[in-house]
Design an enzyme around this catalytic site. Structure first.
Site, PDB file in Angstrom:
ATOM      1  N   SER A  44       0.871  -1.162   0.000  1.00 30.49           N
ATOM      2  CA  SER A  44       0.000   0.000   0.000  1.00 30.49           C
ATOM      3  C   SER A  44       0.911   1.215   0.000  1.00 30.49           C
ATOM      4  CB  SER A  44      -0.917  -0.006   1.224  1.00 30.49           C
ATOM      5  OG  SER A  44      -1.778   1.109   1.190  1.00 30.49           O
ATOM      6  N   PRO A  45       1.392   1.602  -1.186  1.00 34.72           N
ATOM      7  CA  PRO A  45       2.351   2.706  -1.254  1.00 34.72           C
ATOM      8  C   PRO A  45       1.677   4.035  -0.899  1.00 34.72           C
ATOM      9  CG  PRO A  45       1.640   2.073  -3.445  1.00 34.72           C
ATOM     10  CD  PRO A  45       1.037   1.076  -2.499  1.00 34.72           C
ATOM     11  N   ASP A  87      -2.753  -1.890  -2.943  1.00 32.52           N
ATOM     12  CA  ASP A  87      -3.882  -1.097  -2.437  1.00 32.52           C
ATOM     13  C   ASP A  87      -3.557   0.355  -2.769  1.00 32.52           C
ATOM     14  OD1 ASP A  87      -5.835   0.270  -0.975  1.00 32.52           O
ATOM     15  OD2 ASP A  87      -4.852  -0.091   0.943  1.00 32.52           O
TER      16      ASP A  87
END
Length: 151
Positions: A44-45, A87
């Site tokens: 989830s960057p 995400d």
């Protein structure tokens, strides 16, 4: 590439390990990750939010190019049949009640390098209404309660 102070092993079991540090350096490190050895990268960057954050999120205009620099490391690290799951939350265009398309542009860019298995949506009803001007005050948009998840 040797692991430096900014890239360290923080947890290990017989099923795998977790590292803390710059993901791009980790994905390129033969010492940390053997080529073709990773079954799942789940990330989830930082999202391309309208306002800058202390952790250094990229702008919507910079985001896809910035993220594409991670692709060689993903391809190098993933095992045959391995998966990348991302995400990636959406973002609003500053000063307007319109959404950015950067996360869809990210999906298209990744589709040039990897196969899209499925897109999913993470529903988070606890998310705060944002942007407040368009959701709470003017009431021209509904509360954004989902993130795009690309597999």
């Amino acid at each position: 590439m040797a692991l430096g102070e900014d890239l360290k092993l923080v947890y290990r079991t017989e099923l795998g390990q977790a590292y803390q540090g710059d993901a791009r350096r980790l994905l390129e490190s033969d010492q940390a990750i053997k080529p073709g050895s990773v079954d799942l990268i789940f990330t989830s960057p930082p999202f391309a939010l309208t306002l800058p954050k202390d952790y250094g999120n990229k702008t919507q205009q910079e985001y896809v190019q910035w993220f594409e620099a991670f692709v060689p490391g993903f391809l190098r690290s993933l095992a045959p049949g391995g998966s990348l799951v991302i995400d990636i939350g959406g973002s609003w265009l500053r000063g307007t009640p319109r959404r950015s398309t950067y996360h869809f542009e990210l999906a298209i860019m990744l589709g040039h390098h990897l196969e899209l298995c499925q897109e999913l949506y993470w529903y988070n009803p606890a998310r705060l209404p944002s942007p407040a001007e368009w959701v709470n005050r003017r009431r021209v948009r509904v509360k954004d309660s989902v993130d795009l998840v690309l597999w």
